[in-house]
Design an enzyme around this catalytic site. Structure first.
Site, PDB file in Angstrom:
ATOM      1  N   ASP A  84      -1.087   1.410  -4.073  1.00  0.00           N
ATOM      2  CA  ASP A  84      -1.974   0.394  -4.652  1.00  0.00           C
ATOM      3  C   ASP A  84      -3.340   0.962  -5.002  1.00  0.00           C
ATOM      4  OD1 ASP A  84      -2.853   0.650  -2.014  1.00  0.00           O
ATOM      5  OD2 ASP A  84      -3.388  -1.461  -1.826  1.00  0.00           O
TER       6      ASP A  84
ATOM      7  N   SER B 133       0.809  -1.209   0.000  1.00  0.00           N
ATOM      8  CA  SER B 133       0.000   0.000   0.000  1.00  0.00           C
ATOM      9  C   SER B 133       0.849   1.269   0.000  1.00  0.00           C
ATOM     10  CB  SER B 133      -0.963  -0.044   1.193  1.00  0.00           C
ATOM     11  OG  SER B 133      -1.932   0.952   1.107  1.00  0.00           O
TER      12      SER B 133
END
EC number: 5.4.2.10
Length: 447
Positions: free
Chosen positions: A244, A103
């Site tokens: 992401d 992430s």
């Protein structure tokens, strides 16, 4: 059954260090494969996506080996946003979806998270069962039942076309100048293309990934570069995604940031006016600002709070039948459109509000005045439990007494890093600073 390997968003760690090693990824793939393909079952398919980290190649191959060893057929998507994996798992009738990403973390980190056949992230219970399989001897498939793996080229395109269907029919972005910062991450191609195809003049930032520059001085956690681009190009708005693309931060025409709380407030108010907000309820975590709760209450709407983590927001939304939720950090979950936070879809909804109302981003991105909030992180060594120290507990009790009725206090362990997060909100900023500083000092002494 408890989880030890999985955190609040899958398994994470530093690449080539436990648990983010090729060996562990192989075993984790095999365990997940055995969970989703019981012995003697057919050959279900699994889709695997990744962001742009260098270590993604290693983990992708290891996971593929583990999954195919148990008879799963693997479809490799390449770099795609996390929400694309949730969408494609359902769309392609896969039994399992896997996203390789850490992430918003730096490139040295990576992670693995799983999606069920419904496109939603796995429950804590399912992850615990996979861990139990991982801890034992994993039975491989018979030689004739080993799975196949192939790379598919149209996964990203399918997702992009779906994104456009969520935009109001007949509405266009012609005349809007949009900065899009993709954090050198998974959406570096998808996001600019979708915006351009909807008519916007697109100014891309963070679209040159090299494996080591994901989230590096760009994206939702470092929006300064996008802010400079907004001002330099005279853009109407900026959209900052993370590595992401499951979270978003909006920048107005001056480059000023609007976080997830402000975005959710706008959407909740608009959806309520349109009769689209189910039960007049917005779901957000304990980190969301008290100002958001007051804003909703003044409009007869309700805030349902959950533990930190977009998976817990989604679980609460599914239990309650609600359709809007998210996190202050920029995860915006709209279950009418997606199974998880989707930064691009949230950005499109904000642009739709601009196009439909003719109002500036700065007018739409400031729905409420925030209550002063202070958040500090304290790192601790592995194996330590600073929050259990008597001295820390005494300081926390004292802080709760001092803030009683005047503010809010939240202290928690991070689910992805060895950090204690100390957060407080209070109109009295001097009291706010004193309370947080005292707790941070006590935690540091105990750590």
């Amino acid at each position: 059954m408890t989880r030890k390997l999985f955190g609040t968003d899958g398994v994470r760690g530093t690449a080539n260090t436990h648990p983010m090693t090729a060996e562990m990824a192989l075993r984790l793939g095999a365990a997940a494969g055995r969970y989703f393909r019981p012995v003697g079952a057919g050959s279900p398919r699994v889709v695997i996506g990744k962001d742009t980290r260098l270590s993604g190649y290693m983990l992708e191959n290891a996971l593929t080996a583990g999954l195919t060893s148990t008879g799963m057929n693997v479809l490799l998507l390449g770099p795609v946003p996390t929400p694309a994996v949730g969408f494609l798992t359902r769309s392609m009738r896969a039994a399992l979806g896997v996203m390789i990403s850490a992430s918003h973390n730096p490139h040295e980190d990576n992670g693995i998270k799983f999606f069920g056949p419904d496109g939603f992230k796995l429950s804590d219970e399912a992850e615990a069962e996979i861990e139990a399989i991982l801890a034992g001897e994993i039975q491989p498939a018979q030689p004739g039942n080993i799975g196949r793996a192939k790379r598919i080229e149209d996964g990203r395109g399918r997702y992009q076309e779906y994104c456009k269907t969520t935009f109001p029919s007949g509405l266009r972005l012609d005349g809007l100048k949009v900065v899009i910062d993709c954090a050198n991450g998974a959406a570096y191609r998808a996001a600019p293309e979708v915006l351009w195809e909807l008519g916007a003049e697109v100014i891309p930032v963070g679209v040159e990934p090299n494996g080591k520059n994901i989230n590096l001085r760009c994206g939702s956690t470092h929006p300064q570069a996008a802010g400079e681009a907004v001002r330099a190009h005279g853009a109407d708005v900026g959209i900052c995604l993370d590595g992401d693309a499951d979270r978003v931060i909006i920048l107005d025409e001056t480059g000023k940031e609007a976080d997830g709380d402000q975005i959710m407030a706008l959407f909740a108010a608009r959806w309520a006016d349109e009769g689209r907000l189910r039960d007049g309820t917005l779901v957000a975590t304990v980190m969301s600002n008290l100002g958001l709760e007051r804003f909703l209450g003044a409009r007869g709407l309700r805030l349902e709070r959950t533990p930190v983590g977009d998976r817990y927001v989604v679980e609460a939304m599914r239990r309650g039948g609600w359709n809007l939720g998210g996190e202050q950090s920029g995860h915006i979950v709209m279950t009418d459109f997606a199974t998880t936070g989707d930064g691009l879809l949230a950005g499109l909804q904000f642009l739709a509000a601009m196009a439909q109302t003719g109002r500036r981003a700065s007018d739409l991105a400031r729905s409420f005045e925030t209550v002063p909030q202070l958040l500090q992180n304290v790192r601790y060594a592995a194996g330590q439990e600073p929050l259990k120290a008597p001295g820390v507990q005494a300081v926390i009790r004292d802080a709760e007494v001092r803030l009683n009725g005047a503010g809010r206090l939240l202290i928690r362990k991070s689910g992805t890093e060895p950090l204690i997060r100390v957060m407080a909100e209070c109109e009295d900023e001097a009291l706010l600073r004193d309370v947080v500083e005292e707790i941070v000092a006590a935690v540091r002494d105990a750590a």
